[in-house]
Design an enzyme around this catalytic site. Sequence first.
Site, PDB file in Angstrom:
ATOM      1  N   ASP A  37       0.832  -1.212   0.000  1.00 34.47           N
ATOM      2  CA  ASP A  37       0.000   0.000   0.000  1.00 34.47           C
ATOM      3  C   ASP A  37       0.867   1.263   0.000  1.00 34.47           C
ATOM      4  OD1 ASP A  37      -2.344   1.401  -0.037  1.00 34.47           O
ATOM      5  OD2 ASP A  37      -2.757   1.183   2.101  1.00 34.47           O
ATOM      6  N   GLY A  38       0.328   2.335  -0.550  1.00 33.58           N
ATOM      7  CA  GLY A  38       1.000   3.630  -0.496  1.00 33.58           C
ATOM      8  C   GLY A  38       1.553   4.095  -1.833  1.00 33.58           C
ATOM      9  N   ASN A  39       1.205   3.407  -2.904  1.00 31.90           N
ATOM     10  CA  ASN A  39       1.733   3.802  -4.229  1.00 31.90           C
ATOM     11  C   ASN A  39       1.283   5.213  -4.611  1.00 31.90           C
ATOM     12  OD1 ASN A  39       2.639   1.217  -4.302  1.00 31.90           O
ATOM     13  ND2 ASN A  39       1.269   0.501  -5.931  1.00 31.90           N
ATOM     14  N   GLY A  40      -0.008   5.494  -4.382  1.00 30.96           N
ATOM     15  CA  GLY A  40      -0.556   6.798  -4.764  1.00 30.96           C
ATOM     16  C   GLY A  40       0.122   7.914  -3.989  1.00 30.96           C
ATOM     17  N   TRP A  42       3.049   7.871  -2.608  1.00 28.88           N
ATOM     18  CA  TRP A  42       4.460   7.959  -3.047  1.00 28.88           C
ATOM     19  C   TRP A  42       4.555   8.882  -4.259  1.00 28.88           C
ATOM     20  CZ3 TRP A  42       7.162   6.941  -7.519  1.00 28.88           C
ATOM     21  CH2 TRP A  42       8.545   6.784  -7.411  1.00 28.88           C
ATOM     22  N   ARG A  50      -0.753   9.475  -9.787  1.00 29.58           N
ATOM     23  CA  ARG A  50      -0.826   8.298  -8.914  1.00 29.58           C
ATOM     24  C   ARG A  50      -0.270   7.044  -9.587  1.00 29.58           C
ATOM     25  NH1 ARG A  50      -3.968   7.466  -4.689  1.00 29.58           N
ATOM     26  NH2 ARG A  50      -4.328   5.348  -5.430  1.00 29.58           N
ATOM     27  N   ASN A  85     -11.156  -2.343  -5.360  1.00 29.42           N
ATOM     28  CA  ASN A  85     -10.357  -1.378  -6.141  1.00 29.42           C
ATOM     29  C   ASN A  85     -11.011  -1.004  -7.484  1.00 29.42           C
ATOM     30  OD1 ASN A  85      -7.186  -2.697  -4.941  1.00 29.42           O
ATOM     31  ND2 ASN A  85      -8.266  -0.886  -4.257  1.00 29.42           N
ATOM     32  N   ARG A 205       2.088  -4.730   6.237  1.00 30.89           N
ATOM     33  CA  ARG A 205       1.336  -3.696   5.528  1.00 30.89           C
ATOM     34  C   ARG A 205       2.202  -2.447   5.487  1.00 30.89           C
ATOM     35  NH1 ARG A 205      -4.924  -2.300   4.700  1.00 30.89           N
ATOM     36  NH2 ARG A 205      -4.572  -0.570   3.293  1.00 30.89           N
TER      37      ARG A 205
HETATM   38  C1  IPE Z   1      -5.494  -2.652  -0.134  1.00 30.68           C
HETATM   39  O1  IPE Z   1      -5.139  -1.321  -0.296  1.00 30.68           O
HETATM   40  C2  IPE Z   1      -5.536  -3.353  -1.472  1.00 30.68           C
HETATM   41  C3  IPE Z   1      -4.251  -3.537  -2.142  1.00 30.68           C
HETATM   42  C4  IPE Z   1      -3.083  -3.250  -1.632  1.00 30.68           C
HETATM   43  C5  IPE Z   1      -4.337  -4.120  -3.460  1.00 30.68           C
HETATM   44  P1  IPE Z   1      -6.247  -0.177  -0.441  1.00 30.68           P
HETATM   45  O2  IPE Z   1      -5.522   1.100  -0.560  1.00 30.68           O
HETATM   46  O3  IPE Z   1      -7.196  -0.527  -1.530  1.00 30.68           O
HETATM   47  O4  IPE Z   1      -7.022  -0.295   0.948  1.00 30.68           O
HETATM   48  P2  IPE Z   1      -7.776   0.818   1.800  1.00 30.68           P
HETATM   49  O5  IPE Z   1      -8.733   1.509   0.871  1.00 30.68           O
HETATM   50  O6  IPE Z   1      -6.729   1.756   2.326  1.00 30.68           O
HETATM   51  O7  IPE Z   1      -8.438   0.054   2.899  1.00 30.68           O
HETATM   52  C1  IPE Z   2      -1.721   0.224  -3.320  1.00 26.46           C
HETATM   53  O1  IPE Z   2      -1.437   1.584  -3.380  1.00 26.46           O
HETATM   54  C2  IPE Z   2      -1.931  -0.377  -4.692  1.00 26.46           C
HETATM   55  C3  IPE Z   2      -3.330  -0.754  -5.008  1.00 26.46           C
HETATM   56  C4  IPE Z   2      -4.331  -0.700  -4.173  1.00 26.46           C
HETATM   57  C5  IPE Z   2      -3.594  -1.204  -6.354  1.00 26.46           C
HETATM   58  P1  IPE Z   2      -2.604   2.677  -3.384  1.00 26.46           P
HETATM   59  O2  IPE Z   2      -2.981   2.966  -4.791  1.00 26.46           O
HETATM   60  O3  IPE Z   2      -3.709   2.231  -2.501  1.00 26.46           O
HETATM   61  O4  IPE Z   2      -1.861   3.926  -2.753  1.00 26.46           O
HETATM   62  P2  IPE Z   2      -2.437   4.955  -1.700  1.00 26.46           P
HETATM   63  O5  IPE Z   2      -2.920   4.148  -0.525  1.00 26.46           O
HETATM   64  O6  IPE Z   2      -3.543   5.701  -2.367  1.00 26.46           O
HETATM   65  O7  IPE Z   2      -1.275   5.816  -1.346  1.00 26.46           O
HETATM   66 MG    MG Z   3      -4.075   2.470  -0.517  1.00 28.95          MG
END
Ligand code: IPE
Ligand code: IPE
Ligand code: MG
Length: 267
Positions: A37-40, A42, A50, A85, A205
């Site tokens: 988690d956290g790609n967006g 980053w 994102r 997602n 996580r």
């Molecule tokens: C969980 O992350 C799903 C994946 C890492 C693929 P999300 O970003 O979707 O989860 P929430 O919305 O923070 O619970």
């Molecule tokens: C996790 O990163 C990847 C997927 C859920 C596909 P996010 O896209 O949820 O990144 P944040 O949580 O918005 O930073």
């Molecule tokens: Mg996320």
Amino acid sequence: MVKRQLAISSDPAKLISPIPMQLDPVRMPDHLAIIMDGNGRWAKKRGLPRVMGHKAGVEALKTTLRLASNWGIGALTVYAFSTENWSRPGEEVNFLMSLFENVLQRELNLLKLEQVKISFIGDLSPLPIRLKGLIKEATEQTSANKGIHFNVCTNYGGRRELVLAAQKLAKRCINGELEPDLIDENAFAAELLTANDVDPDLVIRTSGERRISNFLLWQLAYAEIHITETLWPDFNENALIQALIDYQSRRRRFGGLEAESSKHYEI
Ligand code: IPE
Ligand code: IPE
Ligand code: MG
């Protein structure tokens, strides 16, 4: 039990890294699960769209898979795309589907070379047709590999997995193959998508969120939880070592008592 074959490579100096000194090789997890988690966030921190975070996240995943394989971890299960997602903007979902396709196509040969056995866990039916074809190809071509079992949770949701398991058991009862009273934990676990793996010992996580987000609801019953503030694209060898040190410092009790603390008391 089949002895796992560690990763092999045409360029061992580049690909094989030994277990770091800080880690006890005997106490590595058999199964590691990761909520990436956290790609967006980053990407946002860098003023990028994102989706650039998702692209960068692939590199972190490749590093983690290689290290887990080299260090003798038997299975790695990662959360790549949840059933929830789909609610993201169409552009982001489309980007992710194309990214999965490109990465799979590009990396398949290396996965084969490194003896990785790849599986995709989740409801694959709504995925784009080209991705479904690549998934089939990758799964088939690596099915006999003896290295790490790499599960990619794609359109995965823990609740949906449990509902599907219940449906399958109900159908077997209706067909007269199974007595409802004989449904026990083993029978239930056998209907899950992870039936061939032991339950995860450790779940990581990233990005500091403290929730499970519908990931492996059954299988994580006794997993140790490591939460790191590191955003997934920044997750590197050092972050993995820190998670494993944390895991190795835990006392797992599974509801019981540690040997030295179980004394006999008169009541
Ligand atoms: C969980 O992350 C799903 C994946 C890492 C693929 P999300 O970003 O979707 O989860 P929430 O919305 O923070 O619970
Ligand atoms: C996790 O990163 C990847 C997927 C859920 C596909 P996010 O896209 O949820 O990144 P944040 O949580 O918005 O930073
Ligand atoms: Mg996320």
